[in-house]
Design an enzyme around this catalytic site. Structure first.
Site, PDB file in Angstrom:
ATOM      1  N   SER A  29      57.703 -36.025 -72.180  1.00 30.62           N
ATOM      2  CA  SER A  29      58.580 -37.186 -72.408  1.00 30.62           C
ATOM      3  C   SER A  29      60.045 -36.794 -72.581  1.00 30.62           C
ATOM      4  O   SER A  29      60.856 -37.606 -73.005  1.00 30.62           O
ATOM      5  CB  SER A  29      58.095 -37.946 -73.640  1.00 30.62           C
ATOM      6  OG  SER A  29      58.179 -37.112 -74.770  1.00 30.62           O
ATOM      7  N   ASN A 116      54.352 -36.337 -85.756  1.00 28.97           N
ATOM      8  CA  ASN A 116      54.004 -37.755 -85.906  1.00 28.97           C
ATOM      9  C   ASN A 116      54.965 -38.491 -86.839  1.00 28.97           C
ATOM     10  O   ASN A 116      55.333 -39.634 -86.572  1.00 28.97           O
ATOM     11  CB  ASN A 116      52.569 -37.898 -86.420  1.00 28.97           C
ATOM     12  CG  ASN A 116      51.563 -37.353 -85.426  1.00 28.97           C
ATOM     13  OD1 ASN A 116      51.940 -37.017 -84.307  1.00 28.97           O
ATOM     14  ND2 ASN A 116      50.309 -37.260 -85.823  1.00 28.97           N
ATOM     15  N   HIS A 162      65.531 -83.347 -68.113  1.00 27.98           N
ATOM     16  CA  HIS A 162      64.845 -83.290 -66.811  1.00 27.98           C
ATOM     17  C   HIS A 162      65.831 -83.080 -65.660  1.00 27.98           C
ATOM     18  O   HIS A 162      65.549 -83.457 -64.531  1.00 27.98           O
ATOM     19  CB  HIS A 162      64.023 -84.560 -66.570  1.00 27.98           C
ATOM     20  CG  HIS A 162      63.155 -84.926 -67.741  1.00 27.98           C
ATOM     21  ND1 HIS A 162      61.868 -84.469 -67.884  1.00 27.98           N
ATOM     22  CD2 HIS A 162      63.411 -85.673 -68.843  1.00 27.98           C
ATOM     23  CE1 HIS A 162      61.356 -84.935 -69.012  1.00 27.98           C
ATOM     24  NE2 HIS A 162      62.278 -85.659 -69.619  1.00 27.98           N
ATOM     25  N   SER A 283      79.054 -62.212 -49.126  1.00 26.71           N
ATOM     26  CA  SER A 283      77.882 -62.047 -48.278  1.00 26.71           C
ATOM     27  C   SER A 283      78.260 -61.135 -47.117  1.00 26.71           C
ATOM     28  O   SER A 283      79.410 -61.097 -46.697  1.00 26.71           O
ATOM     29  CB  SER A 283      77.450 -63.421 -47.758  1.00 26.71           C
ATOM     30  OG  SER A 283      76.817 -63.294 -46.498  1.00 26.71           O
ATOM     31  N   LYS A 289      81.037 -67.195 -48.284  1.00 21.92           N
ATOM     32  CA  LYS A 289      80.271 -67.195 -49.531  1.00 21.92           C
ATOM     33  C   LYS A 289      80.978 -66.552 -50.717  1.00 21.92           C
ATOM     34  O   LYS A 289      81.684 -65.560 -50.587  1.00 21.92           O
ATOM     35  CB  LYS A 289      78.937 -66.457 -49.320  1.00 21.92           C
ATOM     36  CG  LYS A 289      77.938 -67.186 -48.454  1.00 21.92           C
ATOM     37  CD  LYS A 289      77.453 -68.504 -49.044  1.00 21.92           C
ATOM     38  CE  LYS A 289      76.465 -68.408 -50.120  1.00 21.92           C
ATOM     39  NZ  LYS A 289      75.151 -68.020 -49.946  1.00 21.92           N
ATOM     40  N   ASN A 291      79.094 -65.696 -54.238  1.00 24.18           N
ATOM     41  CA  ASN A 291      77.792 -65.846 -54.889  1.00 24.18           C
ATOM     42  C   ASN A 291      77.827 -65.436 -56.367  1.00 24.18           C
ATOM     43  O   ASN A 291      78.489 -64.464 -56.723  1.00 24.18           O
ATOM     44  CB  ASN A 291      76.754 -64.980 -54.160  1.00 24.18           C
ATOM     45  CG  ASN A 291      76.508 -65.458 -52.743  1.00 24.18           C
ATOM     46  OD1 ASN A 291      76.586 -66.649 -52.470  1.00 24.18           O
ATOM     47  ND2 ASN A 291      76.233 -64.530 -51.851  1.00 24.18           N
ATOM     48  N   GLU A 296      72.830 -64.132 -61.757  1.00 20.76           N
ATOM     49  CA  GLU A 296      71.452 -63.877 -61.296  1.00 20.76           C
ATOM     50  C   GLU A 296      70.926 -62.573 -61.892  1.00 20.76           C
ATOM     51  O   GLU A 296      69.748 -62.449 -62.234  1.00 20.76           O
ATOM     52  CB  GLU A 296      71.423 -63.858 -59.768  1.00 20.76           C
ATOM     53  CG  GLU A 296      71.694 -65.257 -59.194  1.00 20.76           C
ATOM     54  CD  GLU A 296      72.130 -65.243 -57.734  1.00 20.76           C
ATOM     55  OE1 GLU A 296      71.912 -64.238 -57.038  1.00 20.76           O
ATOM     56  OE2 GLU A 296      72.709 -66.250 -57.289  1.00 20.76           O
ATOM     57  N   GLN A 328      53.451 -42.641 -77.274  1.00 18.94           N
ATOM     58  CA  GLN A 328      54.644 -41.937 -76.774  1.00 18.94           C
ATOM     59  C   GLN A 328      55.515 -42.837 -75.891  1.00 18.94           C
ATOM     60  O   GLN A 328      56.720 -42.652 -75.809  1.00 18.94           O
ATOM     61  CB  GLN A 328      54.197 -40.701 -75.983  1.00 18.94           C
ATOM     62  CG  GLN A 328      55.350 -39.921 -75.354  1.00 18.94           C
ATOM     63  CD  GLN A 328      54.904 -38.567 -74.855  1.00 18.94           C
ATOM     64  OE1 GLN A 328      54.767 -37.645 -75.646  1.00 18.94           O
ATOM     65  NE2 GLN A 328      54.658 -38.442 -73.574  1.00 18.94           N
TER      66      GLN A 328
HETATM   67  N1  ARG Z   1      56.396 -36.938 -78.080  1.00 22.27           N
HETATM   68  C1  ARG Z   1      55.431 -37.469 -78.990  1.00 22.27           C
HETATM   69  C2  ARG Z   1      55.616 -38.974 -79.068  1.00 22.27           C
HETATM   70  O1  ARG Z   1      56.660 -39.426 -78.772  1.00 22.27           O
HETATM   71  C3  ARG Z   1      55.633 -36.895 -80.348  1.00 22.27           C
HETATM   72  C4  ARG Z   1      54.451 -36.984 -81.218  1.00 22.27           C
HETATM   73  C5  ARG Z   1      53.469 -35.967 -80.801  1.00 22.27           C
HETATM   74  N2  ARG Z   1      52.340 -35.895 -81.706  1.00 22.27           N
HETATM   75  C6  ARG Z   1      51.156 -35.464 -81.303  1.00 22.27           C
HETATM   76  N3  ARG Z   1      50.224 -35.491 -82.192  1.00 22.27           N
HETATM   77  N4  ARG Z   1      50.924 -35.024 -80.099  1.00 22.27           N
HETATM   78  O2  ARG Z   1      54.725 -39.696 -79.386  1.00 22.27           O
END
Ligand code: ARG
Length: 463
Positions: A29, A116, A162, A283, A289, A291, A296, A328
């Site tokens: 991530s 965590n 309406h 356009s 045009k 727009n 939008e 995650q």
């Molecule tokens: N990158 C993880 C997340 O955003 C961090 C937590 C990871 N914890 C684990 N027990 N693998 O959730």
């Protein structure tokens, strides 16, 4: 993957094979959560200061870790930090770099902590800043709406139900409706601070820790209000994410409503507003045009923000306690909603600064569709003591008659009116005047010019 100094995964003593290459690519991530680097560093510094205060780590180790973390922050700011996707997330990337800078003592940083609690601590801090920024942008938008409303207190237009002409109102009054919506949005974001101000740090993996930590200390250091109450809930809870994404969704829904309305009003059929060249696009094939692409864009982005909100709810549905990898993905949803909402708030602000009401056309449209019919019914009640229902029926007959004669109500002669309701006198003709109609709506919250002026003073005071 998380590695130690021998370039092996931290868990390689236990897990003998390298994680699947493909999963290492897609399950990581870092590209998303690198945006948390500042919060991660600030959080880690508070954590090690607490560990030292509680005599869990030495003065020397604490200082070394803080030195390393500050160096990393500088590297990231100067674009010298190598974000290597081999490290699962921002937390592991920073810990890995720390070990390169200060060596083995970096390992003390993760005492009494887990990713965590670390990740939600970072996330909550990041979301607090996002909340502030959104509130700030909403306030700017409110100011712009007030300015536009001030210029249009006496701009008469049809109010619609309406999408049919319903009753005459002031364009200024219509705009103030959006101030109410954006003010509620602001309140929603302010309410979010309550849960964002609870400090997750110190609950560790899911059960708390046997180390003698001081969660009140990190709470103060990281500007939270109180530590969270339950360790299992803390690492499982993403209600604060749902609240935030809901707030973003509602705010963008409001933006999409004004955007859609302005798109309709800007159409050649309605032609009620003029957008400056700064906020239209051309356009590639139709030379004439202009727009309303920006509007939008606003309407469309709401769909994406709703998507973020529903995705989070769906991720959480049926998810057992406590931490799972599913969670995650919360960050990507939050970052995307944040970016889109902030862009939308800024774009709407720009649109409203570059928009003019087409007063002549608004008045002309308000003059059609028998828009003063309710005023006539009200008049019959007030002047001739009709019940409202009877007055309503009489007025409907008059409208039918006008329609048959292809006349506007105000062009009916008193003789014609008398044929349908003999009690009517010349005095009735004033109810067909649009300005009179608007100014008769003096009830609190109504569209009379005086009401609008008073409300603008109140809105300005509340800023
Ligand atoms: N990158 C993880 C997340 O955003 C961090 C937590 C990871 N914890 C684990 N027990 N693998 O959730």
């Amino acid at each position: 993957m998380v590695k130690n100094k021998n370039n092996k995964a931290i868990w390689n003593t236990r897990i003998k094979k390298k994680t699947s290459l493909f999963f290492r690519k897609v399950g990581n991530s870092l590209d998303v959560d690198r945006r948390l680097y500042k919060e991660d560093i600030v959080g880690s510094i508070a954590h090690v200061e607490m560990l030292f205060k509680q005599k869990i780590i030495s003065f020397k180790v604490k200082n070394k870790i803080i030195y390393g973390l500050k160096k990393i922050e500088k590297e990231i700011l100067q674009n010298k930090f190598e974000f290597d996707n081999e490290y699962e997330d921002i937390h592991m990337s920073i810990e890995n770099r720390l070990s390169q800078i200060i060596g083995e003592e970096s390992g003390y940083i993760h005492t009494a902590r887990s990713r965590n609690d670390q990740v939600i601590t970072d996330l909550k801090m990041w979301m607090r800043s996002s909340n502030y920024q959104i509130i700030n942008d909403i306030e700017k938008l409110i100011k712009t709406v007030i300015k536009l409303a001030e210029k249009n207190i006496e701009t008469i237009m049809p109010g619609f139900t309406h999408l049919k002409n319903a009753q005459a109102l002031s364009f200024g009054h219509y705009l103030l409706a959006y101030i109410e919506m954006f003010t509620r949005d602001k309140k929603r974001f302010l309410n979010n601070f309550e849960s964002l101000n609870e400090n997750p740090l110190g609950v560790s993996a899911l059960t708390g820790t046997s180390f003698n930590i001081d969660r009140n200390y990190t709470t103060r250091k990281l500007k939270f209000k109180k530590p969270t109450n339950n360790s299992v809930d803390t690492v499982s809870d993403r209600d604060f994410v749902v609240d935030y994404l809901f707030s973003c969704s509602v705010c963008s829904m409001h933006i999409s409503r004004i955007a859609e309305e302005l798109i309709i009003w800007n159409s050649d059929g309605f032609n009620l507003i003029k957008l400056s060249d700064k906020i239209v696009t051309g356009s590639s094939v139709m030379p004439q045009k202009k727009n309303p692409d920006l509007l939008e864009y606003l309407r469309g982005k709401t769909g994406l923000i709703y998507g973020n909100f529903f995705s989070m709810l769906t991720i959480l549905k049926g998810l057992p306690l406590s931490y799972f990898k599913d969670l995650q993905d919360d960050k990507e949803l939050i970052f995307k909603a944040n970016d889109n909402l902030i862009n939308c708030l800024k774009i709407l602000d720009e649109v409203l600064k570059n928009l003019q009401s087409n007063k002549k056309r608004m008045l002309e449209l308000a003059g059609s569709g028998y828009i003063t019919a309710t005023d006539l019914a009200d008049y019959l009640v007030k002047k001739h003591d009709f019940s409202f229902r009877k007055a309503y029926q009489k007025t409907a007959l008059i409208v039918n008659f006008a329609e048959k004669k292809q006349k506007k109500l105000e062009n009916l002669t008193i003789e014609e009116l008398k044929k349908i309701e003999p009690k009517l006198t010349n005095d009735v003709l004033k109810v067909f005047n649009l300005k009179n109609s608007i100014n008769s709506k003096k009830s609190y919250g109504g569209t009379s010019f005086d009401n609008i002026k008073k409300m603008i003073i109140i809105y300005k005071k509340n800023l």
